[in-house]
Scaffold this motif. Structure first.
Motif, PDB file in Angstrom:
ATOM      1  N   ILE A   1       0.870  -1.179   0.000  1.00 12.33           N
ATOM      2  CA  ILE A   1       0.000   0.000   0.000  1.00 12.33           C
ATOM      3  C   ILE A   1       0.907   1.230   0.000  1.00 12.33           C
ATOM      4  N   CYS A   2       0.692   2.119  -0.958  1.00 12.93           N
ATOM      5  CA  CYS A   2       1.498   3.334  -1.093  1.00 12.93           C
ATOM      6  C   CYS A   2       0.583   4.540  -1.258  1.00 12.93           C
ATOM      7  N   ALA A   3       1.107   5.691  -0.905  1.00 13.13           N
ATOM      8  CA  ALA A   3       0.384   6.938  -1.122  1.00 13.13           C
ATOM      9  C   ALA A   3       1.096   7.747  -2.197  1.00 13.13           C
ATOM     10  N   ASP A   4       0.329   8.241  -3.143  1.00 12.22           N
ATOM     11  CA  ASP A   4       0.809   9.205  -4.136  1.00 12.22           C
ATOM     12  C   ASP A   4       1.958   8.715  -5.021  1.00 12.22           C
ATOM     13  N   ARG A   5       2.140   7.419  -5.159  1.00 12.23           N
ATOM     14  CA  ARG A   5       3.186   6.918  -6.058  1.00 12.23           C
ATOM     15  C   ARG A   5       2.786   7.134  -7.515  1.00 12.23           C
ATOM     16  N   ASP A   6       1.499   6.897  -7.812  1.00 12.83           N
ATOM     17  CA  ASP A   6       1.010   7.076  -9.189  1.00 12.83           C
ATOM     18  C   ASP A   6      -0.397   7.660  -9.146  1.00 12.83           C
ATOM     19  N   PHE A   7      -0.483   8.926  -8.731  1.00 16.81           N
ATOM     20  CA  PHE A   7      -1.780   9.581  -8.617  1.00 16.81           C
ATOM     21  C   PHE A   7      -2.529   9.547  -9.947  1.00 16.81           C
ATOM     22  N   ALA A   8      -1.866   9.923 -11.028  1.00 22.69           N
ATOM     23  CA  ALA A   8      -2.525   9.938 -12.345  1.00 22.69           C
ATOM     24  C   ALA A   8      -2.995   8.543 -12.730  1.00 22.69           C
ATOM     25  N   GLY A   9      -2.231   7.522 -12.380  1.00 23.82           N
ATOM     26  CA  GLY A   9      -2.627   6.149 -12.684  1.00 23.82           C
ATOM     27  C   GLY A   9      -3.885   5.738 -11.934  1.00 23.82           C
ATOM     28  N   VAL A  10      -4.039   6.235 -10.709  1.00 26.27           N
ATOM     29  CA  VAL A  10      -5.239   5.927  -9.935  1.00 26.27           C
ATOM     30  C   VAL A  10      -6.458   6.614 -10.556  1.00 26.27           C
ATOM     31  N   VAL A  11      -6.312   7.899 -10.904  1.00 22.53           N
ATOM     32  CA  VAL A  11      -7.439   8.598 -11.529  1.00 22.53           C
ATOM     33  C   VAL A  11      -7.798   7.906 -12.852  1.00 22.53           C
ATOM     34  N   ALA A  12      -6.797   7.524 -13.621  1.00 16.91           N
ATOM     35  CA  ALA A  12      -7.050   6.815 -14.885  1.00 16.91           C
ATOM     36  C   ALA A  12      -7.747   5.480 -14.621  1.00 16.91           C
ATOM     37  N   GLY A  13      -7.335   4.759 -13.582  1.00 15.95           N
ATOM     38  CA  GLY A  13      -7.986   3.499 -13.225  1.00 15.95           C
ATOM     39  C   GLY A  13      -9.440   3.706 -12.840  1.00 15.95           C
TER      40      GLY A  13
END
Length: 190
Positions: free
Chosen positions: A60-72
């Motif tokens: 579990i990580c925070a903010d490693r891939d913010f754009a990837g999360v929004v895209a997901g």
């Protein structure tokens, strides 16, 4: 035109943006009569979820891939995340007001959630899961992080059966605005 600053003022007033679809140019402001929240002291971890968390095999990580999360979150048949909303959340992330919590497995992003932070309020925007129970595991970690960081409000906008199974509840608009006002007077650490 909606700016990141206008978006933050909207959250502080209790409203949030949505588009009709990914292709839509129009953005609508939403202030539901009944508001979904996830009480930070009432999160329900079922036996099967506890077993999935104990089993591990993920990070579990925070903010490693913010754009990837929004895209997901936007990668579904119907979505309210259009290009303008996507860009606005990226701007808020760069400004330090939007964060993601992510689940990684074997180097792949398999689940996550993102939201906006103002004071001690976390406005959960969306979540996604590419692996069984990923969104529930991420939410369990999110609730723990918010509690540890001194947050008092986790806004989920609407109550879904998924969120209700985890302890989510619905409150009136008036109660939501009162809780929001209190949360904005405090400071949370994501």
């Amino acid at each position: 035109m909606i700016t990141p600053e206008l978006l933050l003022r909207a959250y502080a007033a209790g409203v949030f943006p949505m588009a009709e679809s990914a292709e839509s140019d129009a953005i609508h402001w939403v202030d539901p009569r009944r508001r979904g929240i996830l009480p930070l002291d009432g999160f329900h971890i079922s036996r099967s979820l506890a077993k999935d968390i104990r089993r591990g095999g993920f990070e579990i990580c925070a903010d490693r891939d913010f754009a990837g999360v929004v895209a997901g979150c936007a990668d579904r048949e119907t979505t309210w995340i259009n290009a303008d909303i996507f860009a606005l959340y990226l701007d808020l992330h760069r400004m330090g007001h939007a964060h993601s919590l992510e689940m990684w497995e074997n180097g792949a992003l398999v689940g996550g959630t993102y939201g906006v932070v103002l004071g001690a309020a976390f406005f959960a925007e969306s979540m996604f899961s590419r692996r069984r129970s990923a969104s529930k595991i991420v939410l369990a970690h999110l609730v723990a992080r918010l509690r540890d960081g001194g947050f008092t409000l986790c806004d989920t906008q609407f109550l879904t059966p998924h969120l209700a199974s985890l302890g989510g509840i619905e409150i009136s608009r008036a109660e939501y605005h009162a809780r929001l006002a209190e949360a904005l007077e405090r400071e949370g650490r994501f």
